[in-house]
Design a protein around this motif. Structure first.
Motif: not given
Length: 400
Positions: A270-299
């Motif tokens: 996350g740190g490397r991606l934020a330095d190379r691009g837009d930090a806000v895009r990294v936070t949004r992508a991380a949050l979206a993936l967190t939601a998706v993978v948390e559902v996978v963990v439940a399943l």
């Protein structure tokens, strides 16, 4: 400890690998103190003749003290010499841990944990702020991720080691060691941060250049961290409890190691991606993936090997958020970095505390997988709120 992205050319004068290592070790020791209490609660409860639930007040007292004190500590840090604030906090933290080890009764023990929470609240942001302001923008999130990995390493190394000490030597020994370690760290911290950091550009949209940030903008920015923390720590806090109830006690330690390694790797990514691009895009992508993978963990929860894979991916996605969020906040408010990072840490503890307060009841009522679905749903509004922050920051800057 290597400074990311190519060495000295990526950092401002005064920030060396040694300083990064010192900051990392500080976060590791403070993090160990935070996480070691939970596994030591049975031993502490037995020593003072209280119930495990009553001993749990130690965690609550520490957390409340941290949440309340953190914004005040950040405000002081932005107006006083950071080295002095940090040294005082470390000495107070060391004294609090000595008090924890020798407390004559449970009331005194509770008081020492309040003092420890106040001192810890002044260490995290006070370490992050000088590190971030001495690092060139193109390496800022990566260095913050390295320093922050000390806290994550405490989660899966420091806390288990303290737990072993509690089992074989006595729970007091863990706090004595932490007291000695933090006291020794106070000496180098007293000197290495004395020089003023070289001013660095915070990049476009840095509202902090316009002066004092509007409180509404700060609250909106750090609210994302609170929602993220609820989503992540709902899963983590009750994972071991759910596995115990499911008869899979023996898999808990190695699953937590998988989780911890995923968290450390996620922070670096996350740190490397934020330095190379837009930090806000990294936070949004991380949050979206967190939601998706948390559902996978439940399943996948009923199947241990599949659960292990899902936990590693979840931690990687979830912890990519935090260094990107920190970088974004420093970029927005460079002149109030300590204060804003303190509010961010308070939001983190609020989310963690709410997860602990409501997660147990949800798990008992409808089961652990259902808790994960709810936590995943909470990450969605966090992603939406994160989407609007750059516009708020730009409008704040334009009004100034």
């Amino acid at each position: 400890m290597n400074v990311p992205s190519g060495g000295p050319k990526d950092t401002a004068p005064g920030l060396s690998a040694g300083l990064v290592a010192l900051a990392w070790l500080t976060q590791f020791l403070v993090g160990t103190d935070l996480f070691v209490v939970a596994p030591l609660l049975p031993h502490i409860a037995a020593s003072f003749g209280v119930s495990p639930a009553g001993a749990g007040l130690l965690v609550t007292a520490f957390s409340i003290a941290y949440v309340v004190a953190s914004p005040v500590a950040g405000w002081v840090c932005d107006r006083r010499d950071r080295a002095t604030v940090l040294v005082v906090a470390l000495v107070l933290f060391s004294a609090a841990n000595v008090g924890t080890a020798v407390a004559p009764g449970f009331g005194a023990l509770l008081a020492t944990r309040v003092v420890a929470g106040v001192a810890a609240a002044a260490t995290g942001p006070t370490v992050y702020a000088p590190v971030s302001t001495r690092t060139r923008p193109r390496a800022r999130a990566q260095v913050l991720a390295v320093v922050g990995s000390g806290l994550l390493t405490a989660l899966w190394v420091g806390a288990p080691a303290g737990s072993l000490l509690g089992r074989y030597v006595g729970w007091q020994a863990a706090f004595v060691i932490l007291a000695v370690g933090t006291l020794l760290l106070a000496l180098p911290h007293a000197f290495v941060w004395r020089a003023r950091p070289v001013p660095v550009s915070a990049g476009p949209g840095a509202a902090g250049r316009a002066g004092r940030p509007a409180m509404g903008v700060v609250v909106s920015a750090v609210a994302v961290t609170g929602l993220w923390a609820f989503s992540v720590y709902s899963l983590y806090t009750f994972l071991a409890v759910a596995l115990h109830s499911d008869g899979r006690v023996t898999v808990v330690p190695w699953l937590l190691v998988v989780y911890g390694i995923g968290a450390v790797v996620g922070g670096q990514v996350g740190g490397r991606l934020a330095d190379r691009g837009d930090a806000v895009r990294v936070t949004r992508a991380a949050l979206a993936l967190t939601a998706v993978v948390e559902v996978v963990v439940a399943l996948l929860f009923p199947v241990t090997w599949a659960l292990a894979c899902a936990l590693g991916l979840f931690a990687l996605a979830a912890y990519a958020f935090f260094p990107a969020q920190q970088r974004h906040l420093v970029d927005m408010f460079p002149e109030r970095a300590s204060a804003v990072l303190s509010w961010n840490n308070s939001a983190l503890f609020v989310g963690l505390s709410v997860a602990g307060a409501v997660g147990g009841g949800i798990t008992q009522a409808v089961g652990y997988p259902a808790l994960l679905y709810i936590a995943a749903a909470v990450a969605v509004p966090a992603c939406l709120v994160a989407r609007g922050r750059p516009g708020w920051a730009r409008r704040q800057g334009n009004r100034a």
